[in-house]
Design an enzyme around this catalytic site. Sequence first.
Site, PDB file in Angstrom:
ATOM      1  N   ARG A   1       0.879  -1.175   0.000  1.00  0.00           N
ATOM      2  CA  ARG A   1       0.000   0.000   0.000  1.00  0.00           C
ATOM      3  C   ARG A   1       0.915   1.223   0.000  1.00  0.00           C
ATOM      4  O   ARG A   1       2.130   1.107   0.093  1.00  0.00           O
ATOM      5  CB  ARG A   1      -1.019  -0.005   1.157  1.00  0.00           C
ATOM      6  CG  ARG A   1      -0.669  -0.695   2.426  1.00  0.00           C
ATOM      7  CD  ARG A   1       0.449  -0.078   3.216  1.00  0.00           C
ATOM      8  NE  ARG A   1       0.212   1.343   3.442  1.00  0.00           N
ATOM      9  CZ  ARG A   1       1.141   2.223   3.661  1.00  0.00           C
ATOM     10  NH1 ARG A   1       2.425   1.868   3.684  1.00  0.00           N
ATOM     11  NH2 ARG A   1       0.876   3.500   3.864  1.00  0.00           N
TER      12      ARG A   1
ATOM     13  N   ARG B   1      -7.335  -0.546  -6.746  1.00  0.00           N
ATOM     14  CA  ARG B   1      -7.598   0.554  -5.789  1.00  0.00           C
ATOM     15  C   ARG B   1      -7.800   1.842  -6.593  1.00  0.00           C
ATOM     16  O   ARG B   1      -7.059   2.103  -7.548  1.00  0.00           O
ATOM     17  CB  ARG B   1      -6.455   0.720  -4.773  1.00  0.00           C
ATOM     18  CG  ARG B   1      -6.388  -0.439  -3.773  1.00  0.00           C
ATOM     19  CD  ARG B   1      -5.505  -0.120  -2.590  1.00  0.00           C
ATOM     20  NE  ARG B   1      -6.125   0.800  -1.656  1.00  0.00           N
ATOM     21  CZ  ARG B   1      -5.485   1.368  -0.638  1.00  0.00           C
ATOM     22  NH1 ARG B   1      -4.202   1.122  -0.442  1.00  0.00           N
ATOM     23  NH2 ARG B   1      -6.111   2.178   0.188  1.00  0.00           N
TER      24      ARG B   1
ATOM     25  N   ASN C   1      -5.043  12.683   0.525  1.00  0.00           N
ATOM     26  CA  ASN C   1      -4.196  11.777   1.320  1.00  0.00           C
ATOM     27  C   ASN C   1      -5.098  11.026   2.290  1.00  0.00           C
ATOM     28  O   ASN C   1      -6.321  11.232   2.329  1.00  0.00           O
ATOM     29  CB  ASN C   1      -3.103  12.574   2.044  1.00  0.00           C
ATOM     30  CG  ASN C   1      -2.052  11.666   2.677  1.00  0.00           C
ATOM     31  OD1 ASN C   1      -1.561  10.736   2.030  1.00  0.00           O
ATOM     32  ND2 ASN C   1      -1.721  11.890   3.935  1.00  0.00           N
TER      33      ASN C   1
ATOM     34  N   ASP D   1      -1.726  10.739  -2.075  1.00  0.00           N
ATOM     35  CA  ASP D   1      -2.119   9.684  -3.013  1.00  0.00           C
ATOM     36  C   ASP D   1      -2.432  10.252  -4.394  1.00  0.00           C
ATOM     37  O   ASP D   1      -2.340   9.556  -5.394  1.00  0.00           O
ATOM     38  CB  ASP D   1      -3.318   8.915  -2.470  1.00  0.00           C
ATOM     39  CG  ASP D   1      -2.878   8.107  -1.262  1.00  0.00           C
ATOM     40  OD1 ASP D   1      -2.868   8.668  -0.147  1.00  0.00           O
ATOM     41  OD2 ASP D   1      -2.487   6.949  -1.447  1.00  0.00           O
TER      42      ASP D   1
HETATM   43  O1  MRU Z   1      -4.453   3.315   2.230  1.00  0.00           O
HETATM   44  P1  MRU Z   1      -2.966   3.463   2.138  1.00  0.00           P
HETATM   45  O2  MRU Z   1      -2.232   2.881   3.289  1.00  0.00           O
HETATM   46  O3  MRU Z   1      -2.449   2.967   0.798  1.00  0.00           O
HETATM   47  O4  MRU Z   1      -2.747   5.025   2.167  1.00  0.00           O
HETATM   48  C1  MRU Z   1      -1.448   5.540   2.076  1.00  0.00           C
HETATM   49  C2  MRU Z   1      -1.388   7.008   2.246  1.00  0.00           C
HETATM   50  O5  MRU Z   1      -2.386   7.673   2.387  1.00  0.00           O
HETATM   51  C3  MRU Z   1      -0.038   7.649   2.147  1.00  0.00           C
HETATM   52  O6  MRU Z   1       0.020   8.790   2.936  1.00  0.00           O
HETATM   53  C4  MRU Z   1       0.217   8.053   0.685  1.00  0.00           C
HETATM   54  O7  MRU Z   1       0.026   6.958  -0.174  1.00  0.00           O
HETATM   55  C5  MRU Z   1       1.554   8.602   0.477  1.00  0.00           C
HETATM   56  S1  MRU Z   1       2.765   7.323   0.529  1.00  0.00           S
HETATM   57  C6  MRU Z   1       4.280   7.890   0.147  1.00  0.00           C
END
Ligand code: MRU
Length: 361
Positions: free
Chosen positions: A52, A89, A249, A239
Site C-alpha cells: 500500500r 484501488r 491523502n 495519493d
Molecule cells: O491506504 P494506504 O495505506 O495505501 O494510504 C497511504 C497514504 O495515504 C499515504 O500517505 C500516501 O500513499 C503517500 S505514501 C508515500
Amino acid sequence: MFSSDDLASLRSDAVSGAVEIIDQTLLPHTLRWVHLDSLEAYCHAISAMQVRGAPLIGISAAFGLAHAVAGDPSDAGIRQASERLLATRPTAVNLRWALEAMAQEILPLALDKRAGAARARAIALRQADIDNCAAIGDHGLALLRDMPRGDTLNIMTHCNAGWLATIQWGTALAPIYKARAAGLPVHVWVSETRPRNQGMNLTAWELQRAGVPCTVVADNSCGQLLRSGAVDCVIVGSDRTAANGDVCNKVGTYLKALAAADNNIPFYVALPESTIDWRCAGGGDIPIEERDPLEVLAIAGVDAAGQGLEVNLAAAGTRAANPAFDVTPARLVTGLVTEHGVYAASVEGLASLKDQLQGLA
Ligand code: MRU
C-alpha cells in the site's frame, strides 16, 4: 543508509525476475516476505493492502504487468492485465501512471521484445522511485534545517509515507531520515491513523527500526498537540495531488491541515511527480476509496501469545462508513516537496513545475 535491499518494500531478483514483497498486513508483529507469481497474486497484494502507499502501489502494478506480459505479450493481453491491475484501488494515481508508463514503453515493440522490455521498465521505475524519494529527502531536509525550533524539532505525520509506502526512504519520512542522519535532533508525533492504523503499525515500526525518536498519539489528540506548541511542522504524503495543488491523502489529513493553519504551523506535503494528476483540475474530481465498514467496527492485533486476532468494537448491527482518503484544499498547504524542489500548492506553483519538466524533456 538504505544501501541494502533488506530495507526495501519490494525486491526483484535481477537474474530470475522473481519478485517479493513485505506483507504489510502482518506488521508490526511479523515480517514476512511473499513471493508474487501470478497476475492474481499482484492484484490481491494491492487490493488486500499487503502493499500500500501510492508509489509502492504503482511499482507493484508495473511488476504485475511485466509478469502478465511474459505470459501473453499481445495488445489484448496487455490491455486486460492493465485493466485488472487498475481496478485494484481507485485513489492513488501512481497506479495509472505506472501502467501508462509501462504501456508506452512496450506497445510500440514487436511481440518477442515485449517481455524483456517490460521487466526492464519495471526495474527502472523501481530504481527511479528510490532516487526520487532520496531527492525529496534532500529538499525536505533543507526546509527542516531552517525551521524555527527549540532543542528538538518536533514533526507530526499521518498514515505511513515511509519506505514501506515507496521502495526506500519514503516521501514524508525521507526528510526525517535525512535529518536524523545529518544529526538534527528530531522527534516525530505519529498519528495512529484509524481505522487501519498505518501510523501505529507501520510508521512507528519504521521509525523505531531507524532509531528515530517517535511517539504514537490517538488521531483525536492531534488538534490539542498542534495548539499546545508541541509541534514545529507537519509533513504528510499524498495519493493524488490535483493540478491546482489540492492534496488527497489518508483520511484525517484535512483535520490536521486545518489545525495546523489555525496555529500557524507549516504543513508540508511530500510527493513524487508521479503523484500529481495533471488531468485533475481540483480535489473534487479525485475518486475517494470507500472501504469495508468492518474496518471501522473491528480492530486487528495479536494476543499475548502473538497470535493474530480481531476484536469487535461495536454493538451488533451498528452501521459504519469508511472513506479512506480526504482532500486538503491547496490554501492549507505550505508547500509541495517534490524530487524537483519545493513548489507552492497552487495553479501557478504546479505550472512552474510543469514548465521546468518541459524544459528538461
Ligand atoms: O491506504 P494506504 O495505506 O495505501 O494510504 C497511504 C497514504 O495515504 C499515504 O500517505 C500516501 O500513499 C503517500 S505514501 C508515500
